[in-house]
Design a protein around this motif. Structure first.
Motif, PDB file in Angstrom:
ATOM      1  N   MET A 147      -1.728   0.700 -11.416  1.00 41.55           N
ATOM      2  CA  MET A 147      -1.014   1.109 -10.200  1.00 41.55           C
ATOM      3  C   MET A 147      -0.473   2.520 -10.340  1.00 41.55           C
ATOM      4  O   MET A 147      -0.164   2.964 -11.443  1.00 41.55           O
ATOM      5  CB  MET A 147       0.108   0.127  -9.859  1.00 41.55           C
ATOM      6  N   PRO A 148      -0.345   3.193  -9.203  1.00 41.40           N
ATOM      7  CA  PRO A 148       0.244   4.541  -9.235  1.00 41.40           C
ATOM      8  C   PRO A 148       1.717   4.487  -9.641  1.00 41.40           C
ATOM      9  O   PRO A 148       2.397   3.471  -9.444  1.00 41.40           O
ATOM     10  CB  PRO A 148       0.117   5.033  -7.792  1.00 41.40           C
ATOM     11  N   ARG A 149       2.203   5.586 -10.174  1.00 41.59           N
ATOM     12  CA  ARG A 149       3.598   5.675 -10.626  1.00 41.59           C
ATOM     13  C   ARG A 149       4.570   5.378  -9.483  1.00 41.59           C
ATOM     14  O   ARG A 149       5.566   4.697  -9.670  1.00 41.59           O
ATOM     15  CB  ARG A 149       3.861   7.066 -11.211  1.00 41.59           C
ATOM     16  N   GLN A 150       4.282   5.904  -8.290  1.00 37.94           N
ATOM     17  CA  GLN A 150       5.185   5.682  -7.157  1.00 37.94           C
ATOM     18  C   GLN A 150       5.294   4.195  -6.819  1.00 37.94           C
ATOM     19  O   GLN A 150       6.388   3.704  -6.541  1.00 37.94           O
ATOM     20  CB  GLN A 150       4.710   6.458  -5.930  1.00 37.94           C
ATOM     21  N   THR A 151       4.190   3.495  -6.852  1.00 35.80           N
ATOM     22  CA  THR A 151       4.212   2.058  -6.566  1.00 35.80           C
ATOM     23  C   THR A 151       5.047   1.327  -7.609  1.00 35.80           C
ATOM     24  O   THR A 151       5.849   0.453  -7.274  1.00 35.80           O
ATOM     25  CB  THR A 151       2.782   1.483  -6.524  1.00 35.80           C
TER      26      THR A 151
END
Length: 162
Positions: free
Chosen positions: A21-25
């Protein structure tokens, strides 16, 4: 400084999840999960110990304990949720802070309505225990909230060329 500490802690735990998953998620899940856990805990305390599962009688309306506890817990989690979203999760948003706050307020208003109607459905119609109803309600509202925050409340406005 508090922002940096929170980011440092969250990003430390991000490493095992970097491939999925992306860091923001991940940041949203960490901040939202912490705020949601606090919301459920506050809800439980308010419902069981503060309100003692008793109806609230106001001059013009009676409010059931499970609905009153909902609003009590949100009085704490609204500001913490906004601050975490603004400064930790969606910090790259270039919308003005007052626009973000207004949009967040609208989103929370919609989430309150969703919470209210879903709690009424789960507790009053389907006869779930209130804390279980709150957990199911929260799961549905969190999904809606994340998508709305990312695409509307804290979106990154494209800069016009020229």
């Amino acid at each position: 400084m508090l922002r940096r500490i929170i980011l440092h802690i969250i990003d430390f735990f991000y490493q095992p999840f970097a491939r999925v998953m992306p860091r923001q998620t991940f940041r949203y899940l960490a901040c939202g999960g912490g705020n949601t856990a606090m919301d459920i805990l506050l809800y439980f305390i308010c419902y069981n110990f503060v309100l003692q599962k008793e109806m609230i009688h106001l001059p013009f309306i009676d409010i059931s304990a499970h609905i009153a506890a909902l609003f009590m817990s949100m009085a704490v989690t609204f500001p913490t949720g906004f601050l975490l979203s603004k400064y930790v999760v969606f910090s790259e948003s270039n919308l003005r802070g007052r626009v973000q706050l207004f949009r967040y307020f609208l989103l929370v208003g919609i989430c309150i309505l969703l919470n209210y109607f879903l709690m009424k459905l789960f507790v009053d119609r389907l006869h779930f225990y209130p804390t279980i109803g709150k957990i199911f309600t929260t799961a549905l509202v969190v999904i809606f909230s994340y998508l709305t925050q990312k695409k509307f409340t804290f979106k990154v406005k494209q800069q016009s060329a020229g």
